[in-house]
Scaffold this motif. Structure first.
Motif, short mmCIF file in Angstrom:
data_model
loop_
_atom_site.label_atom_id
_atom_site.label_comp_id
_atom_site.label_asym_id
_atom_site.label_seq_id
_atom_site.Cartn_x
_atom_site.Cartn_y
_atom_site.Cartn_z
N LYS A 56 0.86 -1.19 0.00
CA LYS A 56 0.00 0.00 0.00
C LYS A 56 0.89 1.23 0.00
O LYS A 56 1.80 1.35 0.82
N VAL A 57 0.63 2.15 -0.92
CA VAL A 57 1.45 3.36 -1.06
C VAL A 57 0.59 4.58 -0.73
O VAL A 57 -0.48 4.75 -1.29
N GLY A 58 1.09 5.42 0.16
CA GLY A 58 0.42 6.66 0.49
C GLY A 58 1.29 7.83 0.07
O GLY A 58 2.49 7.82 0.33
N LEU A 59 0.70 8.78 -0.63
CA LEU A 59 1.45 9.97 -1.01
C LEU A 59 0.53 11.18 -0.95
O LEU A 59 -0.68 11.05 -1.05
N GLU A 60 1.15 12.32 -0.76
CA GLU A 60 0.36 13.54 -0.69
C GLU A 60 -0.05 14.00 -2.08
O GLU A 60 0.68 13.78 -3.05
N ALA A 61 -1.20 14.57 -2.18
CA ALA A 61 -1.68 15.10 -3.45
C ALA A 61 -1.13 16.51 -3.61
O ALA A 61 -1.63 17.45 -3.00
N THR A 62 -0.09 16.65 -4.40
CA THR A 62 0.55 17.95 -4.58
C THR A 62 0.32 18.49 -5.98
O THR A 62 1.15 19.20 -6.53
N GLY A 63 -0.81 18.13 -6.56
CA GLY A 63 -1.11 18.61 -7.90
C GLY A 63 -0.15 18.04 -8.92
O GLY A 63 0.18 16.87 -8.89
N HIS A 64 0.33 18.89 -9.79
CA HIS A 64 1.15 18.42 -10.91
C HIS A 64 2.44 17.73 -10.47
O HIS A 64 2.96 16.90 -11.19
N CYS A 65 2.94 17.99 -9.29
CA CYS A 65 4.18 17.34 -8.82
C CYS A 65 3.97 15.86 -8.54
O CYS A 65 4.91 15.08 -8.60
N SER A 66 2.76 15.45 -8.23
CA SER A 66 2.51 14.05 -7.89
C SER A 66 1.93 13.24 -9.04
O SER A 66 1.85 12.01 -8.94
N TYR A 67 1.56 13.87 -10.13
CA TYR A 67 0.90 13.15 -11.22
C TYR A 67 1.77 12.05 -11.82
O TYR A 67 1.30 10.95 -12.07
N ASN A 68 3.05 12.33 -12.07
CA ASN A 68 3.90 11.34 -12.73
C ASN A 68 4.12 10.10 -11.86
O ASN A 68 4.00 8.98 -12.34
#
Length: 81
Positions: A56-68
């Motif tokens: 399970k992977v959790g990451l913050e939603a930082t807009g365009h920085c997290s899309y890739n």
């Protein structure tokens, strides 16, 4: 189950991998925010020897920085939140 935390940034996301029991599997490490870095993360996850469906992977939603990185993780079948 294996948990992954990712602090997303424009250039170098920080990652941390641990078991559900709290055992550190990979202390904080930094990857480049590109395909090479994403593959490094995937290699570290595969080295943990867990079935992919138990990661399970959790990451913050930082807009365009997290899309890739989000797209990469989803394309590789990882549950991402």
């Amino acid at each position: 189950m294996i948990c992954v935390g990712i602090d997303v940034s424009k250039d170098k996301p920080n990652c941390f991998i641990f078991s559900f029991e709290g055992v550190v599997l990979a202390d904080v490490f930094t990857i480049p925010n590109n395909t090479e870095g994403f593959n490094t993360l995937l290699d570290k996850l595969r080295a943990c020897s867990a079935p992919q469906n138990s990661i399970k992977v959790g990451l913050e939603a930082t807009g365009h920085c997290s899309y890739n990185i989000l797209g990469f993780l989803l394309d590789n079948g990882l549950a991402t939140y």
